[in-house]
Design a protein around this motif. Structure first.
Motif, mmCIF file in Angstrom:
data_model
loop_
_atom_site.group_PDB
_atom_site.id
_atom_site.type_symbol
_atom_site.label_atom_id
_atom_site.label_comp_id
_atom_site.label_asym_id
_atom_site.label_seq_id
_atom_site.Cartn_x
_atom_site.Cartn_y
_atom_site.Cartn_z
ATOM 1 N N TYR A 23 37.842 32.715 30.045
ATOM 2 C CA TYR A 23 37.179 32.168 31.226
ATOM 3 C C TYR A 23 37.897 32.586 32.515
ATOM 4 O O TYR A 23 37.253 32.932 33.499
ATOM 5 C CB TYR A 23 37.094 30.641 31.135
ATOM 6 N N SER A 24 39.213 32.558 32.492
ATOM 7 C CA SER A 24 39.935 32.979 33.692
ATOM 8 C C SER A 24 39.856 34.493 33.870
ATOM 9 O O SER A 24 39.782 34.995 34.984
ATOM 10 C CB SER A 24 41.385 32.494 33.662
ATOM 11 N N HIS A 25 39.841 35.224 32.764
ATOM 12 C CA HIS A 25 39.669 36.684 32.836
ATOM 13 C C HIS A 25 38.309 37.011 33.462
ATOM 14 O O HIS A 25 38.204 37.894 34.315
ATOM 15 C CB HIS A 25 39.781 37.294 31.431
ATOM 16 N N TYR A 26 37.282 36.283 33.053
ATOM 17 C CA TYR A 26 35.951 36.485 33.621
ATOM 18 C C TYR A 26 35.954 36.166 35.120
ATOM 19 O O TYR A 26 35.349 36.895 35.913
ATOM 20 C CB TYR A 26 34.902 35.636 32.899
ATOM 21 N N ALA A 27 36.644 35.085 35.513
ATOM 22 C CA ALA A 27 36.691 34.713 36.931
ATOM 23 C C ALA A 27 37.347 35.822 37.762
ATOM 24 O O ALA A 27 36.860 36.161 38.849
ATOM 25 C CB ALA A 27 37.442 33.391 37.113
ATOM 26 N N LEU A 28 38.434 36.403 37.258
ATOM 27 C CA LEU A 28 39.094 37.496 37.978
ATOM 28 C C LEU A 28 38.171 38.710 38.070
ATOM 29 O O LEU A 28 38.033 39.316 39.135
ATOM 30 C CB LEU A 28 40.409 37.871 37.301
ATOM 31 N N THR A 29 37.512 39.049 36.969
ATOM 32 C CA THR A 29 36.566 40.166 36.981
ATOM 33 C C THR A 29 35.438 39.900 37.968
ATOM 34 O O THR A 29 35.030 40.796 38.718
ATOM 35 C CB THR A 29 35.991 40.399 35.563
ATOM 36 N N TRP A 30 34.942 38.666 37.995
ATOM 37 C CA TRP A 30 33.871 38.290 38.914
ATOM 38 C C TRP A 30 34.314 38.484 40.365
ATOM 39 O O TRP A 30 33.566 39.032 41.181
ATOM 40 C CB TRP A 30 33.440 36.839 38.679
ATOM 41 N N SER A 42 42.209 41.724 52.706
ATOM 42 C CA SER A 42 42.937 40.461 52.794
ATOM 43 C C SER A 42 43.886 40.379 51.605
ATOM 44 O O SER A 42 43.974 41.299 50.815
ATOM 45 C CB SER A 42 41.956 39.280 52.808
ATOM 46 N N SER A 43 44.578 39.269 51.495
ATOM 47 C CA SER A 43 45.536 39.113 50.407
ATOM 48 C C SER A 43 44.868 38.514 49.177
ATOM 49 O O SER A 43 44.155 37.518 49.281
ATOM 50 C CB SER A 43 46.675 38.184 50.842
ATOM 51 N N LEU A 44 45.119 39.130 48.018
ATOM 52 C CA LEU A 44 44.675 38.565 46.753
ATOM 53 C C LEU A 44 45.921 38.143 45.988
ATOM 54 O O LEU A 44 46.838 38.926 45.775
ATOM 55 C CB LEU A 44 43.883 39.577 45.921
ATOM 56 N N VAL A 45 45.939 36.878 45.614
ATOM 57 C CA VAL A 45 47.062 36.309 44.872
ATOM 58 C C VAL A 45 46.553 35.911 43.497
ATOM 59 O O VAL A 45 45.520 35.257 43.382
ATOM 60 C CB VAL A 45 47.638 35.065 45.599
ATOM 61 N N ILE A 46 47.279 36.320 42.474
ATOM 62 C CA ILE A 46 46.956 35.899 41.115
ATOM 63 C C ILE A 46 48.063 34.945 40.685
ATOM 64 O O ILE A 46 49.249 35.280 40.748
ATOM 65 C CB ILE A 46 46.868 37.094 40.152
ATOM 66 N N PHE A 47 47.656 33.757 40.268
ATOM 67 C CA PHE A 47 48.621 32.711 39.930
ATOM 68 C C PHE A 47 48.448 32.281 38.477
ATOM 69 O O PHE A 47 47.340 32.172 37.971
ATOM 70 C CB PHE A 47 48.427 31.487 40.832
ATOM 71 N N LEU A 94 50.243 38.243 33.884
ATOM 72 C CA LEU A 94 50.122 38.513 35.321
ATOM 73 C C LEU A 94 50.147 40.014 35.598
ATOM 74 O O LEU A 94 49.400 40.510 36.441
ATOM 75 C CB LEU A 94 51.229 37.802 36.105
ATOM 76 N N GLU A 95 50.989 40.738 34.887
ATOM 77 C CA GLU A 95 51.061 42.193 35.062
ATOM 78 C C GLU A 95 49.754 42.857 34.632
ATOM 79 O O GLU A 95 49.259 43.765 35.302
ATOM 80 C CB GLU A 95 52.249 42.759 34.275
ATOM 81 N N MET A 100 44.665 45.346 36.337
ATOM 82 C CA MET A 100 43.206 45.288 36.404
ATOM 83 C C MET A 100 42.734 45.371 37.855
ATOM 84 O O MET A 100 41.792 46.097 38.167
ATOM 85 C CB MET A 100 42.731 43.974 35.764
ATOM 86 N N CYS A 101 43.421 44.653 38.739
ATOM 87 C CA CYS A 101 43.075 44.705 40.165
ATOM 88 C C CYS A 101 43.280 46.113 40.712
ATOM 89 O O CYS A 101 42.442 46.627 41.460
ATOM 90 C CB CYS A 101 43.931 43.709 40.957
ATOM 91 N N ALA A 102 44.386 46.743 40.338
ATOM 92 C CA ALA A 102 44.676 48.101 40.801
ATOM 93 C C ALA A 102 43.587 49.074 40.356
ATOM 94 O O ALA A 102 43.231 49.993 41.103
ATOM 95 C CB ALA A 102 46.044 48.547 40.294
ATOM 96 N N SER A 103 43.020 48.861 39.171
ATOM 97 C CA SER A 103 41.959 49.748 38.694
ATOM 98 C C SER A 103 40.695 49.617 39.548
ATOM 99 O O SER A 103 39.864 50.512 39.560
ATOM 100 C CB SER A 103 41.639 49.474 37.221
ATOM 101 N N TYR A 104 40.565 48.508 40.281
ATOM 102 C CA TYR A 104 39.458 48.311 41.217
ATOM 103 C C TYR A 104 39.840 48.741 42.638
ATOM 104 O O TYR A 104 39.057 48.587 43.562
ATOM 105 C CB TYR A 104 39.060 46.831 41.261
ATOM 106 N N GLY A 105 41.068 49.214 42.802
ATOM 107 C CA GLY A 105 41.541 49.602 44.125
ATOM 108 C C GLY A 105 41.981 48.425 44.979
ATOM 109 O O GLY A 105 42.052 48.517 46.198
#
Length: 170
Positions: A23-30, A42-47, A94-95, A100-105
């Motif tokens: 569910y959290s993986h889906y939220a990040l992908t969303w 802007s800043s994206l923080v993953i906690f 977290l890594e 995953m975020c880096a793959s989206y730029g």
């Protein structure tokens, strides 16, 4: 994306709280799919919260056709070992999310703290001036949510910023 207050631009910070669930993986992908234009500048923080140390555990063992539950006090060595394993797992997740975020730029910052997820998430929102909190909905039914509590419900009531709860389609 930046708001202007009296001629000063305020930085927007979006935080996605994750755990090991789908569910959290889906939220990040969303967020990466739907808010990419907004979060690129802007800043994206993953906690991710690490569970607090426990001084006792309950072990179960088969006893005939039933199970026997036995509370056991943990030694400091066991407690430290478990905490270290939780920390390693948290940092690895977290890594993975950061990659995953880096793959989206999208460049993301990661943060972890020890404590109950509900309260720690809200504390981090305030501590880091987060402007939008994003959580995945676990899909607990009304009875389970009432008995167990809900991190997303707690954050909706207590976070000092808007909260977006992303529901995974069935």
């Amino acid at each position: 994306m930046a708001e202007v207050f009296a001629g000063v631009e305020a930085e927007r910070k979006v935080m996605v709280a994750i755990d090991e669930s789908e569910y959290s993986h889906y939220a990040l992908t969303w967020v990466l799919d739907n808010l990419k234009e907004s979060i690129t500048n802007s800043s994206l923080v993953i906690f991710m919260a690490q569970p607090p140390p426990r001084s006792s555990f309950t072990f179960s063992a088969p006893l005939g056709s039933a199970r026997m539950y036995c509370p056991v006090s943990a030694t400091p060595e066991l407690t430290n070992s478990i905490q270290e394993n939780h920390k390693k797992l948290t940092l690895a997740l977290l890594e993975k999310a950061k990659d995953m975020c880096a793959s989206y730029g999208v460049k993301a910052e990661t943060i972890t703290e020890v404590g109950d997820p509900s309260t720690v998430i809200c504390d981090v929102v305030q501590k880091f001036d987060i402007t939008l909190l994003v959580l995945g909905e676990r899909g607990l039914g009304k009875i389970k949510r009432a008995l167990l509590g809900s991190v997303s419900n707690y954050c909706l009531q207590n976070a000092k910023c808007p909260v977006l709860v992303v529901k995974k389609p069935k």
